[in-house]
Design an enzyme around this catalytic site. Structure first.
Site, PDB file in Angstrom:
ATOM      1  N   ARG A   1       0.888  -1.181   0.000  1.00  0.00           N
ATOM      2  CA  ARG A   1       0.000   0.000   0.000  1.00  0.00           C
ATOM      3  C   ARG A   1       0.914   1.216   0.000  1.00  0.00           C
ATOM      4  O   ARG A   1       1.707   1.404   0.922  1.00  0.00           O
ATOM      5  CB  ARG A   1      -0.911   0.019   1.233  1.00  0.00           C
ATOM      6  CG  ARG A   1      -1.632   1.343   1.411  1.00  0.00           C
ATOM      7  CD  ARG A   1      -2.719   1.325   2.454  1.00  0.00           C
ATOM      8  NE  ARG A   1      -3.904   0.621   1.983  1.00  0.00           N
ATOM      9  CZ  ARG A   1      -5.114   0.726   2.548  1.00  0.00           C
ATOM     10  NH1 ARG A   1      -5.306   1.496   3.589  1.00  0.00           N
ATOM     11  NH2 ARG A   1      -6.138   0.045   2.068  1.00  0.00           N
TER      12      ARG A   1
ATOM     13  N   ASP B   1     -17.300   7.201  -1.425  1.00  0.00           N
ATOM     14  CA  ASP B   1     -16.026   7.074  -0.695  1.00  0.00           C
ATOM     15  C   ASP B   1     -15.757   8.444  -0.072  1.00  0.00           C
ATOM     16  O   ASP B   1     -16.453   9.427  -0.368  1.00  0.00           O
ATOM     17  CB  ASP B   1     -14.919   6.671  -1.699  1.00  0.00           C
ATOM     18  CG  ASP B   1     -13.565   6.396  -1.056  1.00  0.00           C
ATOM     19  OD1 ASP B   1     -13.500   6.251   0.183  1.00  0.00           O
ATOM     20  OD2 ASP B   1     -12.566   6.327  -1.802  1.00  0.00           O
TER      21      ASP B   1
ATOM     22  N   ARG C   1     -13.617  -8.512   2.403  1.00  0.00           N
ATOM     23  CA  ARG C   1     -12.189  -8.294   2.117  1.00  0.00           C
ATOM     24  C   ARG C   1     -11.411  -9.564   2.476  1.00  0.00           C
ATOM     25  O   ARG C   1     -10.510  -9.968   1.760  1.00  0.00           O
ATOM     26  CB  ARG C   1     -11.654  -7.103   2.919  1.00  0.00           C
ATOM     27  CG  ARG C   1     -12.242  -5.747   2.539  1.00  0.00           C
ATOM     28  CD  ARG C   1     -11.842  -5.329   1.131  1.00  0.00           C
ATOM     29  NE  ARG C   1     -10.415  -5.289   0.956  1.00  0.00           N
ATOM     30  CZ  ARG C   1      -9.623  -4.291   1.323  1.00  0.00           C
ATOM     31  NH1 ARG C   1     -10.136  -3.201   1.848  1.00  0.00           N
ATOM     32  NH2 ARG C   1      -8.310  -4.349   1.110  1.00  0.00           N
TER      33      ARG C   1
ATOM     34  N   GLN D   1     -10.403  -3.900  -3.020  1.00  0.00           N
ATOM     35  CA  GLN D   1     -11.727  -3.491  -2.527  1.00  0.00           C
ATOM     36  C   GLN D   1     -12.826  -3.886  -3.517  1.00  0.00           C
ATOM     37  O   GLN D   1     -13.927  -4.253  -3.123  1.00  0.00           O
ATOM     38  CB  GLN D   1     -11.743  -1.976  -2.297  1.00  0.00           C
ATOM     39  CG  GLN D   1     -13.037  -1.474  -1.693  1.00  0.00           C
ATOM     40  CD  GLN D   1     -13.257  -1.961  -0.274  1.00  0.00           C
ATOM     41  OE1 GLN D   1     -12.383  -1.848   0.560  1.00  0.00           O
ATOM     42  NE2 GLN D   1     -14.435  -2.527   0.004  1.00  0.00           N
TER      43      GLN D   1
ATOM     44  N   HIS E   1      -7.537   0.758  -6.250  1.00  0.00           N
ATOM     45  CA  HIS E   1      -7.736  -0.070  -5.044  1.00  0.00           C
ATOM     46  C   HIS E   1      -8.458  -1.357  -5.475  1.00  0.00           C
ATOM     47  O   HIS E   1      -9.613  -1.584  -5.127  1.00  0.00           O
ATOM     48  CB  HIS E   1      -8.552   0.713  -4.017  1.00  0.00           C
ATOM     49  CG  HIS E   1      -8.545   0.124  -2.642  1.00  0.00           C
ATOM     50  ND1 HIS E   1      -7.745  -0.947  -2.291  1.00  0.00           N
ATOM     51  CD2 HIS E   1      -9.241   0.451  -1.523  1.00  0.00           C
ATOM     52  CE1 HIS E   1      -7.955  -1.241  -1.015  1.00  0.00           C
ATOM     53  NE2 HIS E   1      -8.853  -0.414  -0.532  1.00  0.00           N
TER      54      HIS E   1
HETATM   55  N1  NVA Z   1     -10.000   6.770  -1.396  1.00  0.00           N
HETATM   56  C1  NVA Z   1      -9.615   6.358  -0.067  1.00  0.00           C
HETATM   57  C2  NVA Z   1      -9.856   4.902   0.125  1.00  0.00           C
HETATM   58  C3  NVA Z   1      -9.539   4.394   1.514  1.00  0.00           C
HETATM   59  C4  NVA Z   1      -9.744   2.905   1.671  1.00  0.00           C
HETATM   60  C5  NVA Z   1      -8.153   6.713   0.180  1.00  0.00           C
HETATM   61  O1  NVA Z   1      -7.342   6.510  -0.719  1.00  0.00           O
HETATM   62  O2  NVA Z   1      -7.847   7.216   1.270  1.00  0.00           O
HETATM   63  N1   CP Z   2     -11.290  -0.032   2.723  1.00  0.00           N
HETATM   64  C1   CP Z   2     -10.004  -0.097   3.137  1.00  0.00           C
HETATM   65  O1   CP Z   2      -9.086  -0.352   2.354  1.00  0.00           O
HETATM   66  O2   CP Z   2      -9.835   0.133   4.464  1.00  0.00           O
HETATM   67  P1   CP Z   2      -8.451   0.329   5.246  1.00  0.00           P
HETATM   68  O3   CP Z   2      -7.873   1.653   4.792  1.00  0.00           O
HETATM   69  O4   CP Z   2      -8.848   0.347   6.704  1.00  0.00           O
HETATM   70  O5   CP Z   2      -7.528  -0.789   4.911  1.00  0.00           O
END
Ligand code: NVA
Ligand code: CP
Length: 302
Positions: free
Chosen positions: A104, A219, A287, A134, A131
């Site tokens: 990540r 989101d 997930r 997800q 992502h």
């Molecule tokens: N769009 C959000 C998703 C978090 C799971 C981010 O990148 O922070």
């Molecule tokens: N939805 C998701 O990826 O959550 P986290 O940021 O908690 O991993």
């Protein structure tokens, strides 16, 4: 074929993705029945987190433990990544020690460079652009509640961000119609939108976009790394909040999803996320199951 990575949904064919989700549903049932299944005994997943996480970390770590393997959490704060060791070198070293790496990070190109120098599968656990993990959970959740997502209408409300980009990939891969409702200036990358072809289009008006939809998704308005833009974004995104009025425009049996973490009263009204059409807790749980299917796909002979 060489080593397979999962950096975006387009790394797998439609048929592979469908089979993977059918497998996720099966693994979930078996797990609930208490069946022990350890296909990754003694195998190790390296997990690099350059951004915060609750769901992704816990679901991958739990998946590896339940599969009989182990996961190692690595952050830049306490690894040499934070002291400038090149990502290419880290990839070469880690992939000689572990069986799979999950990353990540911010720039998507960094995940690509990691994968290019890794001898083991690399999974994108969120970048600024995509992502994909997800989306596996989201489509599994739709499948379990309403059946095939193919031919359905999905509306994305809010930011044209990493999640929106993965929804654009999903529209093509899973063959559904995606309406993207973002405020002007916050549209998804036009190349990714164009890549979805006839599967996706921008519908600026949120009520019009939601009209007759089978699934409503949103989101956060400010993603990780955009914290200082929060106030300015909140003003622009105000009309794109998922409210009971938006849900009333969708089909009566429409579902609501959100990858979480959510901000009640910002991108979604509390009545919606805590209401009967919301499936966000199943979505979060999935997930675990969909990533188990992904790990099995990438690491076990098939
Ligand atoms: N769009 C959000 C998703 C978090 C799971 C981010 O990148 O922070
Ligand atoms: N939805 C998701 O990826 O959550 P986290 O940021 O908690 O991993």
């Amino acid at each position: 074929m060489g080593v397979r990575h999962f950096l975006t949904l387009t790394d797998l064919t439609s048929a592979e993705l469908r089979a993977l989700l059918a497998r996720a549903v099966e693994l979930k049932v078996r797990h609930a029945a208490g069946q022990l299944y350890e296909p990754l005994k003694n195998r190790v997943l390296g997990m690099i987190f350059e951004k915060s996480s609750t769901r992704t970390r816990v679901s991958f770590e739990a998946a590896m433990t339940q599969f009989g393997g182990h996961a190692i959490f690595l952050s830049p704060r306490d690894s040499q990544l934070g002291r400038g060791e090149p990502v290419e070198d880290t990839a070469r070293v880690l992939s000689r020690m572990v069986d799979c790496v999950m990353i990540r990070t911010y720039e998507h190109e960094k995940a690509e460079r990691f994968a290019a120098h890794s001898g083991v599968p690399v999974i994108n656990a969120l970048t600024d652009r995509f992502h994909p993990c997800q989306l596996l959970a989201d489509v599994q959740t739709y499948l379990e509640h309403r059946g095939e997502i193919r031919g359905r209408t999905v509306v994305w409300l809010g930011d044209g961000n990493n999640m929106c980009h993965s929804y654009l990939h999903a529209a093509g891969r899973f063959d559904f119609e995606l309406r993207v409702a973002c405020p002007e200036g916050f549209d998804p990358d036009p190349r990714i939108l164009a890549g979805a072809g006839a599967h996706a289009r921008v519908v600026r008006d949120p009520l019009q976009a939601a009209s007759g939809a089978d699934l409503v998704v949103t989101d956060v308005w400010a993603s990780m790394g955009q914290e200082e833009e929060h106030l300015a974004r909140a003003r622009a995104f105000e009309p794109y909040r998922v409210t009971p009025e938006i849900m009333a425009r969708a089909k009566p049996d429409a579902l609501f999803m959100h990858c979480l973490p959510a901000h009640r009263g910002e991108e979604v009204a509390a009545e919606v996320i805590d209401g009967p059409q919301s499936v966000v807790w199943d979505e979060a749980e999935n997930r675990l199951h969909s990533q188990k299917a992904l790990l099995e796909f990438l690491l076990c002979a098939h």
